[in-house]
Enzyme design. Structure first.
Site, PDB file in Angstrom:
ATOM      1  N   HIS A 157       7.381 -37.274 -24.827  1.00 45.33           N
ATOM      2  CA  HIS A 157       7.307 -35.777 -25.105  1.00 45.33           C
ATOM      3  C   HIS A 157       6.982 -34.995 -24.316  1.00 45.33           C
ATOM      4  O   HIS A 157       6.593 -33.788 -24.485  1.00 45.33           O
ATOM      5  CB  HIS A 157       6.600 -35.520 -26.491  1.00 45.33           C
ATOM      6  CG  HIS A 157       6.895 -36.723 -27.598  1.00 45.33           C
ATOM      7  ND1 HIS A 157       7.945 -36.523 -28.455  1.00 45.33           N
ATOM      8  CD2 HIS A 157       6.302 -37.893 -27.850  1.00 45.33           C
ATOM      9  CE1 HIS A 157       7.580 -37.645 -29.156  1.00 45.33           C
ATOM     10  NE2 HIS A 157       6.827 -38.543 -28.942  1.00 45.33           N
ATOM     11  N   SER A 279      15.533 -18.684  -0.909  1.00 38.51           N
ATOM     12  CA  SER A 279      16.019 -17.713  -1.696  1.00 38.51           C
ATOM     13  C   SER A 279      16.628 -16.891  -0.659  1.00 38.51           C
ATOM     14  O   SER A 279      15.772 -16.389   0.332  1.00 38.51           O
ATOM     15  CB  SER A 279      14.989 -17.311  -2.586  1.00 38.51           C
ATOM     16  OG  SER A 279      15.249 -15.670  -2.863  1.00 38.51           O
ATOM     17  N   LYS A 285      10.162 -18.747  -1.456  1.00 35.36           N
ATOM     18  CA  LYS A 285      10.830 -19.812  -2.232  1.00 35.36           C
ATOM     19  C   LYS A 285      11.319 -21.248  -1.485  1.00 35.36           C
ATOM     20  O   LYS A 285      12.019 -20.881  -0.425  1.00 35.36           O
ATOM     21  CB  LYS A 285      12.102 -19.245  -3.145  1.00 35.36           C
ATOM     22  CG  LYS A 285      11.638 -18.342  -4.024  1.00 35.36           C
ATOM     23  CD  LYS A 285      10.974 -19.015  -5.358  1.00 35.36           C
ATOM     24  CE  LYS A 285      11.444 -20.113  -6.021  1.00 35.36           C
ATOM     25  NZ  LYS A 285      12.638 -19.565  -6.885  1.00 35.36           N
ATOM     26  N   GLU A 292      18.629 -30.215  -8.512  1.00 38.21           N
ATOM     27  CA  GLU A 292      19.561 -29.386  -9.496  1.00 38.21           C
ATOM     28  C   GLU A 292      20.991 -29.658  -9.357  1.00 38.21           C
ATOM     29  O   GLU A 292      21.617 -29.844 -10.492  1.00 38.21           O
ATOM     30  CB  GLU A 292      19.304 -27.898  -9.334  1.00 38.21           C
ATOM     31  CG  GLU A 292      17.760 -27.488  -9.486  1.00 38.21           C
ATOM     32  CD  GLU A 292      17.468 -26.160  -9.017  1.00 38.21           C
ATOM     33  OE1 GLU A 292      17.077 -25.332 -10.016  1.00 38.21           O
ATOM     34  OE2 GLU A 292      17.435 -25.846  -7.916  1.00 38.21           O
TER      35      GLU A 292
END
Ligand code: ARG
Length: 459
Positions: A157, A279, A285, A292
């Site tokens: 979970h 970024s 970043k 992804e």
């Protein structure tokens, strides 16, 4: 000159829009090599059946090799009217060898021809994907071997559950990708059935011996037993697309774990710069784009499977032009997965693991089950032990202390015969070492599994 393989019956030309709608050369050109291999085998069969002379066969075979080389060297020039790869090869062959080329299609249809070429292509593509899976498995294994005893939280979970080792986590993915390899092998077995010789749908009447064709085409080990099914069957595409989709789903789960683990909040791992991007606005970043993209592209793999199944659903026997739509989803899945597997392997191989951050994320509550097991060893029924330890956890929360900092009196309140020895439970390495059942996270078991995988993979 009329290149349409079917033009005789037609008085009017094809509409320009229809031609563009119908043409598949732009994508099925990828079947060039496979189509030519099928034609070489077919030419051989025509010769053996006495339908072409030895000299004609020779010219056909030489011509087909020339066309093959033109494709291989990128010299092939498509002509107007090359509606698909089969038309294009035959058109070029007739330019190169003349008359004999007009005999190559004897007894053959593009229906058995395309089914044969596509199966050949699929068998080879499946091998490449399999190879890619192997590469990723090797990267995971190398990390597992480094981290058989590296402690980290295990989750259910997405809540801290019990301590595990990072090596054990790596091997979990190794298992998934092994099943994927097996699934591909299994689907490939059924892909090795040869449709060639089925004609358009009913078989051929020219005395072609189909069994002999499997000798010329190594990839095949049986001939299709029903000519209708031979040209209508695309199960092999569906099965492989499912195997690819499930690999994509596995990759997406690996990706999601690593996206979470590489966030500042977890900090368990850091992806190499080579598999991250930055970024355009925020200079600080470093984003896990490789992961992804793996997570995102898994949607395409599932989509391609659904597209194929939806296209096939409700099609009457036998061949229907709908089936020309079988190739793009397949090509896309093969390309997406092959590159994705290489990226995943590279990212895993170069992953920086941060054992200190993993250790810092362990908390005493993750040993509550070990505490309960301790009570069980003293003869307390597990359900009762679960309740007692639950009350201890609640006490620790109320007092805002870790379980190991609860005074002994609290322990004795739930189980009077406990003494200070109970505190020896608060040792994460000990907890993990005790999970030594087969397939458990104990370092000794993880090492064993690593050795097993090494042997398996090197074999
Ligand atoms: N390009 C076609 C395909 O991929 C070849 C088969 C065409 N057959 C036919 N009967 N029109 O399906």
């Amino acid at each position: 000159m009329e290149h349409r393989l079917w033009g005789g019956r037609f008085a009017a030309p094809t509409a320009e829009t229809m031609r563009r709608f119908n043409d598949s050369f732009a994508f099925d050109v990828r079947l060039a090599e496979a189509d030519i291999s099928g034609s070489l085998a077919w030419a051989e069969a025509l010769k053996e059946a006495g339908l072409i002379s030895v000299a004609e066969h020779e010219r056909l075979a030489q011509g087909l090799e020339l066309v093959r080389r033109e494709f291989a060297d990128g010299r092939f020039v498509p002509a107007e009217g090359d509606e698909d790869i089969h038309t294009a090869v035959e058109r070029r062959l007739s330019e190169l060898v003349g008359e004999p080329a007009l005999k190559l299609h004897t007894g053959r249809s593009r229906n058995d021809q395309v089914a044969t070429a596509f199966r050949l292509f699929a068998i080879q593509a499946a091998q490449q994907v399999r190879h890619g899976l192997r590469g990723l498995q090797l990267a995971l294994l190398a990390q597992a071997e480094q981290h058989v005893a590296t402690l980290m939280p295990g989750y259910t979970h997405l809540q801290r559950a019990q301590p595990i080792t990072f090596g054990h986590w790596c091997l979990a993915y190794l298992e998934m990708f092994e099943r994927d390899r097996q699934r591909i092998d299994d689907a490939t077995t059924r892909t090795r059935t040869l449709p060639l010789g089925a004609g358009a749908l009913a078989g051929n009447s020219l005395g072609i011996e189909r069994e002999r064709l499997t000798e010329a085409l190594d990839e095949f080990d049986a001939v299709a037993g029903n000519s209708l099914d031979a040209v209508a069957d695309r199960d092999f595409v569906a099965e492989l697309l499912f195997a690819f989709a499930l690999s994509g789903v596995h990759l997406s789960r690996l990706a999601e774990d690593l996206i979470l683990y590489s966030s500042a909040e977890f900090g368990f791992v850091e992806l190499d710069d080579a598999y991250s991007t930055g970024s355009s606005l925020m200079p600080q970043k470093k984003n896990p784009d490789s992961m992804e993209l793996l997570r995102g592209k898994s949607g395409r793999l599932v989509g391609n499977l659904v597209a194929l199944l939806t296209m096939l659903k409700g099609l009457p026997l036998t061949y229907n032009k709908d089936m020309q739509e079988d190739k793009q989803p397949f090509f896309d899945s093969v390309d997406t997965l092959e590159l994705g597997l290489q990226v995943a392997a590279g990212a895993v191989a170069t992953l920086a693991v941060r054992p200190e951050r993993m250790a810092a994320a362990l908390d005493d509550a993750m040993l509550a089950t070990d505490l309960a097991d301790e009570l069980v060893r003293r003869g307390v029924p597990f359900r009762e032990a679960h309740g007692k330890v639950g009350r201890l956890v609640r006490r620790a929360l109320e007092l805002r202390v870790a379980l190991r900092d609860l005074p002994l009196a609290e322990y004795q309140a739930i189980q009077p015969d406990l003494d200070a020895a109970i505190y020896s439970v608060f040792d994460f390495a000990r907890s993990v070492a005790r999970k030594d059942s087969l397939g458990g996270t104990a370092p000794i078991r993880v090492s064993e599994q690593c050795a097993r995988w090494r042997e398996l993979i090197d074999a």
